[in-house]
Motif scaffolding. Sequence first.
Motif, mmCIF file in Angstrom:
data_model
loop_
_atom_site.group_PDB
_atom_site.id
_atom_site.type_symbol
_atom_site.label_atom_id
_atom_site.label_comp_id
_atom_site.label_asym_id
_atom_site.label_seq_id
_atom_site.Cartn_x
_atom_site.Cartn_y
_atom_site.Cartn_z
ATOM 1 N N ASN A 5 23.379 25.943 28.642
ATOM 2 C CA ASN A 5 23.009 25.565 30.012
ATOM 3 C C ASN A 5 21.736 24.721 30.008
ATOM 4 O O ASN A 5 21.632 23.713 30.706
ATOM 5 N N ARG B 200 29.934 25.136 25.288
ATOM 6 C CA ARG B 200 29.847 26.056 26.422
ATOM 7 C C ARG B 200 31.245 26.466 26.874
ATOM 8 O O ARG B 200 31.469 27.614 27.283
ATOM 9 N N TYR C 195 26.356 36.275 38.854
ATOM 10 C CA TYR C 195 27.063 35.237 38.089
ATOM 11 C C TYR C 195 26.199 33.984 37.958
ATOM 12 O O TYR C 195 26.178 33.342 36.900
ATOM 13 N N SER D 201 32.322 31.145 38.741
ATOM 14 C CA SER D 201 32.488 32.503 39.254
ATOM 15 C C SER D 201 31.537 32.759 40.414
ATOM 16 O O SER D 201 31.891 33.425 41.399
ATOM 17 N N ARG E 157 27.229 31.355 35.071
ATOM 18 C CA ARG E 157 28.676 31.288 35.284
ATOM 19 C C ARG E 157 28.906 30.764 36.701
ATOM 20 O O ARG E 157 29.246 31.493 37.624
ATOM 21 N N GLN F 21 36.650 28.007 34.016
ATOM 22 C CA GLN F 21 35.375 27.343 33.748
ATOM 23 C C GLN F 21 35.404 26.675 32.375
ATOM 24 O O GLN F 21 34.865 25.575 32.199
ATOM 25 N N ALA F 22 36.038 27.337 31.406
ATOM 26 C CA ALA F 22 36.162 26.755 30.066
ATOM 27 C C ALA F 22 36.924 25.444 30.131
ATOM 28 O O ALA F 22 36.520 24.437 29.524
ATOM 29 N N ASP G 119 36.516 33.502 30.947
ATOM 30 C CA ASP G 119 36.507 32.634 32.121
ATOM 31 C C ASP G 119 37.252 31.348 31.762
ATOM 32 O O ASP G 119 36.654 30.301 31.499
ATOM 33 N N LEU H 177 25.137 30.965 25.911
ATOM 34 C CA LEU H 177 25.391 30.368 27.222
ATOM 35 C C LEU H 177 24.100 29.859 27.852
ATOM 36 O O LEU H 177 24.045 28.743 28.390
ATOM 37 N N ASP I 90 34.809 22.625 31.433
ATOM 38 C CA ASP I 90 33.856 22.136 30.433
ATOM 39 C C ASP I 90 34.545 21.298 29.363
ATOM 40 O O ASP I 90 34.007 20.287 28.901
ATOM 41 N N TYR J 201 32.673 30.236 27.391
ATOM 42 C CA TYR J 201 33.388 30.738 28.559
ATOM 43 C C TYR J 201 34.734 31.343 28.162
ATOM 44 O O TYR J 201 35.176 32.342 28.730
ATOM 45 N N GLU J 202 35.399 30.735 27.161
ATOM 46 C CA GLU J 202 36.654 31.306 26.665
ATOM 47 C C GLU J 202 36.418 32.716 26.135
ATOM 48 O O GLU J 202 37.187 33.652 26.424
#
Length: 378
Positions: A316, A332, A65, A73, A70, A344-345, A341, A312, A348, A336-337
Amino acid sequence: MKHIIATLLAVVFLAGSVWAKPVDIENAEQSIRQKSYDTALKQLSAAIEKDPNSAGLYCNRGYVYFRQGRYLSAFRNYDRAVALDPSNPAAYNGRGASCAKMGEKDLALKDFNKALSLAQDYAPALVNRGNIAAIQGQAKQAQADYEHAGDADGKDPLSLYNSGLAYLSTAQAKEAAAAFEKAAQTDPDHAPSFSGWGLAWLRQGNADRAMTHFDRALELDPGLAEAYARRGLVKARQGDCDKSVEDIEAGLTFNFIYRIDLAGGDLPRPKAQKAVTLGTAYPVIDAVCDGGKAYFERGVSYFSKGNYSMALMDFNNAILQNPDHGKAFRYRGQVYEKLGDAEQAEMDFLRADTLGDEVLFDKDCCIKKTLHFVPCED
């Protein structure tokens, strides 16, 4: 027996994670070495279903991850590894690295210190703690940790390399040259050490020796953009502007500082300015200090094409270049969506709302830190 792998990342080579290698996940190890992270993730998840109490497996999956960017995660997996095995310094180190990537440097430092309380010579945690100190402007503390890491793991050139950078940041060129030389002797194929060694010679006014080391760095790694940029600087100072521009444009091709896998797609190529002199103006700054613009724009392109893994990576890198790039956080979050995730989304999106859409970036400060290793005032 456990096999440990430390992942060291750009700008200050943050040591990322550690993973164990039980016999039954050799396929996952092979996938990781081939950078087939999606495959490795499936293999490790299957292994965890069979053995849900293995801290090593959670460290492994945290590593994957982390490599995918990510970080939340990754944090969860390392956190689970800590719960399963509170005596494992690798789990604390990985969790700390994940925290650092999410901007939680205080929590990261706490984990690195915990890892070192369990294993005082654990080199990845020493390097990480040194990197945090370097970011915070604590050069002496960073230097002490890098040197300790180098003593603890004499076969790791990266600790010695970071030590050389720390010496450069405090204008100790002779000490930096010695550190880079030791790193190069430890691993004669480590191109960044030769590039750093050349820069140390340049700081001491020895352009000929600097050129020799930049040439060697590029023999070892023809894609090492920083060596092109530094060699171009020497050529400019020698009055060979045409050759200087050639090197600088080569550096732009590989994007200065951040090494990009050429298989990953088209590279962002900011337009080089063919300055008459590079005494005070460096064309390469268009790539290095663009505030993450090139990465962001390519990330948007990947996103629009549905290539979310590459998007991604670019977002990053944009955020790495410019931690206040609100638009990069927003995009980002959308990535993640798409990757499922949601938490995490949401993080952000909240960060993007805080920063706003206006991209702020201190280019002058970036120039000082990038080419001269001169810290900027807050």
